[in-house]
Scaffold this active site. Structure first.
Site, PDB file in Angstrom:
ATOM      1  N   GLY A 147     -19.386  22.128 -36.370  1.00 27.86           N
ATOM      2  CA  GLY A 147     -18.878  20.779 -36.621  1.00 27.86           C
ATOM      3  C   GLY A 147     -17.442  20.811 -37.121  1.00 27.86           C
ATOM      4  CG  PHE A 148     -14.195  17.600 -38.988  1.00 21.37           C
ATOM      5  CD1 PHE A 148     -12.941  18.160 -38.867  1.00 21.37           C
ATOM      6  CD2 PHE A 148     -14.409  16.644 -39.995  1.00 21.37           C
ATOM      7  CE1 PHE A 148     -11.909  17.795 -39.728  1.00 21.37           C
ATOM      8  CE2 PHE A 148     -13.387  16.265 -40.842  1.00 21.37           C
ATOM      9  CZ  PHE A 148     -12.142  16.853 -40.717  1.00 21.37           C
ATOM     10  CG  ASP A 184     -23.637  22.582 -34.875  1.00 23.07           C
ATOM     11  OD1 ASP A 184     -24.147  21.660 -34.214  1.00 23.07           O
ATOM     12  OD2 ASP A 184     -22.721  22.410 -35.695  1.00 23.07           O
ATOM     13  N   GLY A 208     -21.680  18.507 -33.322  1.00 16.96           N
ATOM     14  CA  GLY A 208     -20.764  19.654 -33.307  1.00 16.96           C
ATOM     15  C   GLY A 208     -20.469  20.043 -31.866  1.00 16.96           C
ATOM     16  CE1 TYR A 248     -37.559  36.687 -39.280  1.00 18.16           C
ATOM     17  CE2 TYR A 248     -36.143  37.094 -37.379  1.00 18.16           C
ATOM     18  CZ  TYR A 248     -36.890  37.569 -38.440  1.00 18.16           C
ATOM     19  OH  TYR A 248     -36.963  38.917 -38.672  1.00 18.16           O
ATOM     20  CG  LEU A 263     -21.079  21.706 -44.548  1.00 20.28           C
ATOM     21  CD1 LEU A 263     -21.372  22.991 -45.304  1.00 20.28           C
ATOM     22  CD2 LEU A 263     -19.661  21.732 -44.043  1.00 20.28           C
ATOM     23  CB  SER A 288     -24.679  15.885 -42.025  1.00 16.00           C
ATOM     24  OG  SER A 288     -24.811  14.579 -42.482  1.00 16.00           O
ATOM     25  CE1 TYR A 295     -24.630  11.370 -43.693  1.00 18.75           C
ATOM     26  CE2 TYR A 295     -23.373   9.892 -45.091  1.00 18.75           C
ATOM     27  CZ  TYR A 295     -23.547  11.132 -44.522  1.00 18.75           C
ATOM     28  OH  TYR A 295     -22.654  12.147 -44.795  1.00 18.75           O
ATOM     29  CE  LYS A 351     -25.418  14.368 -45.967  1.00 21.68           C
ATOM     30  NZ  LYS A 351     -25.285  15.825 -45.796  1.00 21.68           N
TER      31      LYS A 351
END
Ligand code: UDP
Length: 317
Positions: free
Chosen positions: A10-11, A31, A36, A62, A73, A75, A145, A149
């Site tokens: 991702g970013f 990912d 991403g 695994y 991260l 999300s 969201y 979180k």
């Protein structure tokens, strides 16, 4: 150290991977490429200390061998994405965090949760210190969201208290920079994309809502500092320089040199429902505990982001 990053393509995850590799660590990026993209890590292909695994973190993970740190991260942090994909958003925040915690516990690794300023909701305290509990509508469109979180923070603290896991929680405020998705629907990418294409800049409602924008390299500095600290309580990471969205539109016009007009639009979907009116981090804790504060100016950071999108659009044309 051997460090696993969920959301590693991702970013923010890919910038973190770059930083950790440059410091000599080994990095495993996980990912599912929902938001991403391999473009963000293609320069790392063949790097002897880098590994990419395509996997959905809501499923059992695994990993062979030891791990020192799990950086979670993964999300779907853009409002447009989480309105379109509310259930995956809840699943990655809740089930994905549970899996990532389980992995950290099995490996006796440190666990770091990427949380968000959205835990403060539409805040009634301004600026927002970590001690503020927030003002979130659990059943509104952003609830998927925000509540995922908030759950992620709660389960992280439970693993810390109950299992003695070594944990960190950082609350990310609006962050921008190269490798953002042009189509992610957020204000930074919308305005830069619109300006570079000569289209009008779409300011929602009257443009008076505020945000504080942090350049990604500053955020990464903060995360790395927190990783080396022993702080278990949440820490805000963001840039306290606050501005109205209308002011931000003017900055983008100035720095791109575009002659686009600014249009005021009222979205007909739910994207501005419960949209926080104001947002600015109180970063006193990060300053004191980590000796951290952002260094990149908006002009410099937005300038570098514009350069990235110019190149990317030219390559795609
Ligand atoms: N916004 C806007 N025009 C756009 C996109 C966003 O005026 O084209 C506004 C949005 O309503 C919000 C702010 O910009 O008040 C930041 O939105 P963003 O989607 O970047 O993220 P948020 O901070 O809400 O998570």
């Amino acid at each position: 150290m051997r460090i696993l990053i969920t959301g590693g393509a991702g970013f923010i995850g890919s910038h973190l991977a770059d930083r950790l590799l440059s410091e000599g660590h080994s990095v495993i990026a996980i990912d599912n490429l929902a938001t991403g993209h391999t473009r963000n890590i293609e320069h790392l292909a063949g790097h002897e200390r880098f590994q990419f695994i395509r996997h959905d973190v809501t499923e059992y993970m695994y990993i062979e061998g030891g791990l020192d740190v799990v950086l979670h991260l993964a999300s779907l942090p853009s409002p447009v994405d989480y309105l379109k994909k509310p259930i995956p958003t809840l699943k990655v925040g809740a089930l994905g965090t549970h899996k990532a915690l389980g992995l950290a516990r099995a490996k006796k690794a440190r666990f770091m949760l990427a949380s968000t300023s959205e835990v403060y909701g539409d805040p009634l305290v301004h600026p927002q210190p970590e001690s503020y509990w927030g003002n979130v509508n659990p059943v509104g469109p952003r609830g998927v969201y925000d509540e995922s979180k908030r759950f992620a923070e709660a389960i992280t603290m439970a693993y810390h208290r109950y299992h003695g896991l070594d944990t960190r929680i950082f609350r990310i405020f609006n962050t921008y920079g190269p490798r953002m998705r042009p189509e992610d629907g957020r204000v930074v990418t919308n305005f830069i994309g619109q300006a570079l294409r000569g289209q009008p800049l779409t300011v929602y409602d009257d443009g008076s809502r505020t945000r504080s924008f942090c350049f990604v390299s500053d955020l990464v500095d903060g995360i790395v500092k927190l990783m080396h600290s022993s702080e278990h309580e949440p820490v805000n990471l963001g840039n306290p320089l606050e501005m109205k969205i209308i002011e931000f539109a003017q900055i983008v016009l100035e720095l791109t040199g575009a002659r686009s007009e600014i249009v005021f639009v009222t979205p007909t979907d739910e994207r501005t429902k419960d949209d926080p009116q104001v947002r600015r981090p109180d970063i006193s804790r990060a300053r004191t505990i980590l000796g951290w504060e952002p260094r990149v100016s908006v002009q410099d950071g937005i300038g570098r982001t514009i350069d990235y999108f110019r190149e990317r659009f030219a390559a795609e044309a």
